[in-house]
Design a protein around this motif. Structure first.
Motif, PDB file in Angstrom:
ATOM      1  N   LEU A 161       3.639   3.461 -11.223  1.00  0.00           N
ATOM      2  CA  LEU A 161       4.669   2.465 -10.923  1.00  0.00           C
ATOM      3  C   LEU A 161       5.156   2.570  -9.490  1.00  0.00           C
ATOM      4  N   ILE A 162       5.140   3.788  -8.950  1.00  0.00           N
ATOM      5  CA  ILE A 162       5.650   4.001  -7.592  1.00  0.00           C
ATOM      6  C   ILE A 162       4.536   4.519  -6.690  1.00  0.00           C
ATOM      7  N   ALA A 163       3.352   3.950  -6.822  1.00  0.00           N
ATOM      8  CA  ALA A 163       2.208   4.391  -6.021  1.00  0.00           C
ATOM      9  C   ALA A 163       2.507   4.291  -4.534  1.00  0.00           C
ATOM     10  N   ASN A 164       2.112   5.312  -3.802  1.00  0.00           N
ATOM     11  CA  ASN A 164       2.308   5.370  -2.362  1.00  0.00           C
ATOM     12  C   ASN A 164       1.203   4.562  -1.674  1.00  0.00           C
ATOM     13  N   PRO A 165       1.530   3.470  -0.958  1.00  0.00           N
ATOM     14  CA  PRO A 165       0.483   2.658  -0.335  1.00  0.00           C
ATOM     15  C   PRO A 165      -0.232   3.347   0.812  1.00  0.00           C
ATOM     16  N   HIS A 166       0.333   4.448   1.317  1.00  0.00           N
ATOM     17  CA  HIS A 166      -0.333   5.184   2.391  1.00  0.00           C
ATOM     18  C   HIS A 166      -1.365   6.180   1.865  1.00  0.00           C
ATOM     19  N   ALA A 184      -8.857  -9.076   3.602  1.00  0.00           N
ATOM     20  CA  ALA A 184      -9.183 -10.452   3.971  1.00  0.00           C
ATOM     21  C   ALA A 184      -9.001 -10.681   5.468  1.00  0.00           C
ATOM     22  N   VAL A 185      -7.891 -10.185   6.013  1.00  0.00           N
ATOM     23  CA  VAL A 185      -7.609 -10.405   7.441  1.00  0.00           C
ATOM     24  C   VAL A 185      -8.695  -9.782   8.303  1.00  0.00           C
ATOM     25  N   TYR A 186      -9.081  -8.558   7.967  1.00  0.00           N
ATOM     26  CA  TYR A 186     -10.081  -7.852   8.770  1.00  0.00           C
ATOM     27  C   TYR A 186     -11.501  -8.071   8.258  1.00  0.00           C
ATOM     28  N   GLN A 187     -11.615  -8.861   7.186  1.00  0.00           N
ATOM     29  CA  GLN A 187     -12.920  -9.198   6.620  1.00  0.00           C
ATOM     30  C   GLN A 187     -13.754  -7.951   6.353  1.00  0.00           C
ATOM     31  N   THR A 188     -13.115  -7.039   5.626  1.00  0.00           N
ATOM     32  CA  THR A 188     -13.798  -5.797   5.276  1.00  0.00           C
ATOM     33  C   THR A 188     -13.426  -5.376   3.862  1.00  0.00           C
ATOM     34  N   GLY A 189     -14.383  -4.808   3.169  1.00  0.00           N
ATOM     35  CA  GLY A 189     -14.110  -4.205   1.872  1.00  0.00           C
ATOM     36  C   GLY A 189     -14.104  -2.697   1.937  1.00  0.00           C
ATOM     37  N   ASN A 190     -14.152  -2.165   3.145  1.00  0.00           N
ATOM     38  CA  ASN A 190     -14.168  -0.714   3.318  1.00  0.00           C
ATOM     39  C   ASN A 190     -12.766  -0.162   3.061  1.00  0.00           C
ATOM     40  N   SER A 191     -12.610   0.548   1.964  1.00  0.00           N
ATOM     41  CA  SER A 191     -11.281   1.001   1.554  1.00  0.00           C
ATOM     42  C   SER A 191     -10.680   1.986   2.547  1.00  0.00           C
ATOM     43  N   ALA A 192     -11.508   2.786   3.198  1.00  0.00           N
ATOM     44  CA  ALA A 192     -10.987   3.742   4.190  1.00  0.00           C
ATOM     45  C   ALA A 192     -10.427   3.009   5.396  1.00  0.00           C
ATOM     46  N   ASP A 193     -11.118   1.976   5.854  1.00  0.00           N
ATOM     47  CA  ASP A 193     -10.618   1.192   6.986  1.00  0.00           C
ATOM     48  C   ASP A 193      -9.331   0.472   6.624  1.00  0.00           C
ATOM     49  N   ILE A 194      -9.288  -0.074   5.415  1.00  0.00           N
ATOM     50  CA  ILE A 194      -8.083  -0.784   4.968  1.00  0.00           C
ATOM     51  C   ILE A 194      -6.908   0.183   4.899  1.00  0.00           C
ATOM     52  N   LEU A 195      -7.142   1.367   4.364  1.00  0.00           N
ATOM     53  CA  LEU A 195      -6.074   2.367   4.280  1.00  0.00           C
ATOM     54  C   LEU A 195      -5.592   2.767   5.667  1.00  0.00           C
ATOM     55  N   ASP A 196      -6.490   2.897   6.621  1.00  0.00           N
ATOM     56  CA  ASP A 196      -6.090   3.229   7.993  1.00  0.00           C
ATOM     57  C   ASP A 196      -5.165   2.150   8.559  1.00  0.00           C
ATOM     58  N   HIS A 197      -5.495   0.887   8.329  1.00  0.00           N
ATOM     59  CA  HIS A 197      -4.646  -0.207   8.810  1.00  0.00           C
ATOM     60  C   HIS A 197      -3.268  -0.175   8.142  1.00  0.00           C
ATOM     61  N   ARG A 199      -1.705   2.452   6.886  1.00  0.00           N
ATOM     62  CA  ARG A 199      -0.944   3.586   7.417  1.00  0.00           C
ATOM     63  C   ARG A 199      -0.390   3.300   8.809  1.00  0.00           C
ATOM     64  N   GLN A 200      -1.140   2.540   9.591  1.00  0.00           N
ATOM     65  CA  GLN A 200      -0.733   2.286  10.969  1.00  0.00           C
ATOM     66  C   GLN A 200       0.331   1.195  11.073  1.00  0.00           C
ATOM     67  N   TYR A 201       0.243   0.190  10.227  1.00  0.00           N
ATOM     68  CA  TYR A 201       1.067  -1.005  10.453  1.00  0.00           C
ATOM     69  C   TYR A 201       2.081  -1.316   9.356  1.00  0.00           C
ATOM     70  N   TYR A 202       1.916  -0.766   8.176  1.00  0.00           N
ATOM     71  CA  TYR A 202       2.753  -1.185   7.041  1.00  0.00           C
ATOM     72  C   TYR A 202       3.835  -0.158   6.750  1.00  0.00           C
ATOM     73  N   GLN A 203       5.084  -0.624   6.685  1.00  0.00           N
ATOM     74  CA  GLN A 203       6.221   0.246   6.388  1.00  0.00           C
ATOM     75  C   GLN A 203       6.619   0.053   4.925  1.00  0.00           C
ATOM     76  N   PRO A 204       6.367   1.030   4.058  1.00  0.00           N
ATOM     77  CA  PRO A 204       6.719   0.882   2.647  1.00  0.00           C
ATOM     78  C   PRO A 204       8.237   0.917   2.425  1.00  0.00           C
ATOM     79  N   GLN A 205       8.620   0.637   1.193  1.00  0.00           N
ATOM     80  CA  GLN A 205      10.021   0.734   0.772  1.00  0.00           C
ATOM     81  C   GLN A 205      10.275   2.161   0.291  1.00  0.00           C
ATOM     82  N   LYS A 206      11.279   2.817   0.870  1.00  0.00           N
ATOM     83  CA  LYS A 206      11.637   4.158   0.413  1.00  0.00           C
ATOM     84  C   LYS A 206      12.542   4.062  -0.808  1.00  0.00           C
TER      85      LYS A 206
END
Length: 262
Positions: A161-166, A184-197, A199-206
């Motif tokens: 329920l509270i999965a960490n998106p990072h 979709a934005v980066y046109q990639t299905g590479n999960s490692a690349d998506i996770l890197d993006h 971690r770099q750009y998305y601020q989760p809810q604490k």
């Protein structure tokens, strides 16, 4: 010491009870069809009138006063304007809803399910929809991505329920939608690349709970895991997704539809 442990346990039970809101089990039933069906149709018509081929829609499955600060909605799905084949073979145009749902008989796991607007709102607490309409170019990429094998390959069946998106150890519905948007934005299905993006750009809810609550939470409620969390508990929410998409110009508009002010 025993009194302290008991007090911690009480806090944990309260915490995990409040988080039951996020359990996104598809019931397949419509609790109040005389209200839900017209509301679902109204949301569809509003999206269609704005030319939305893809929208991100959130629902309220629990009394808002029970939700933690910063969380307004309990489930998020991707609404895609589609050709829909009816049981009689007739084809109509409408929105199909692509969801990640927690399994009712195994709350530590999830599956990808396609349903429809009336089912999406079928057992909500409140007829209120939070909506993000992506930019047209993002919609086009989402359409292509959702219909590709990469979409389902982003699914992490281990559910929290509270999965960490990072991290990619667990996933909930909003984390999955976020990953789909990035893919979709980066046109990639590479999960490692998506996770890197992410971690770099998305601020989760604490989520403001103590370390001891975090330590004992999964004992009291199936579907709550904390081994992917750090010092702070953080997860994806509709509002944090909205902030992210607005910040990076991925959303053309965001708005709310309620039963009363449609």
């Amino acid at each position: 010491m025993n009194r302290n442990i008991f007090a911690i346990a009480v806090l944990i039970v309260a915490f995990t009870t409040n988080y039951a809101f996020a359990s996104s089990n598809p019931s397949g039933t419509i609790a109040a069809p005389e209200r839900v069906i017209p509301f679902a149709k109204m949301v569809e018509q509003e999206l269609a009138s704005r030319g939305a081929r893809v929208a991100i829609v959130a629902r309220v499955g629990r009394d808002p006063k029970d939700l933690p600060s910063g969380i307004e909605y309990t489930h998020v799905g991707l609404w895609v304007y589609s050709d829909i084949t009816l049981p009689n073979g007739e084809t109509v145009n409408g929105y199909a809803v692509h969801n990640l749902y927690q399994l009712g008989n195994n709350p530590d796991r999830s599956e990808l399910v396609r349903d429809f607007p009336a089912e999406f709102f079928g057992d909500v607490y409140q007829l209120r929809a939070g909506i993000i309409v992506p930019e047209p170019a993002v919609q086009e990429r989402l359409l292509n991505f959702i219909s590709s094998p990469a979409y389902s390959q982003l699914h992490v069946p281990a559910y929290s329920l509270i999965a960490n998106p990072h991290e990619r150890k667990f996933q909930n519905c909003t984390n999955f939608v976020l990953s789909a948007v990035i893919g979709a934005v980066y046109q990639t299905g590479n999960s490692a690349d998506i996770l890197d993006h992410i971690r770099q750009y998305y601020q989760p809810q604490k989520i403001g709970v103590s370390g001891l609550e975090r330590l004992f939470g999964s004992i009291f409620m199936p579907g709550v895991a904390v081994s992917d969390q750090g010092r702070d508990i953080q997860t994806s929410t509709f509002k944090s997704l909205e902030r992210f998409m607005k910040k990076f110009n991925l959303a053309s508009e965001a708005f709310v539809i309620t039963e009363d002010n449609a």
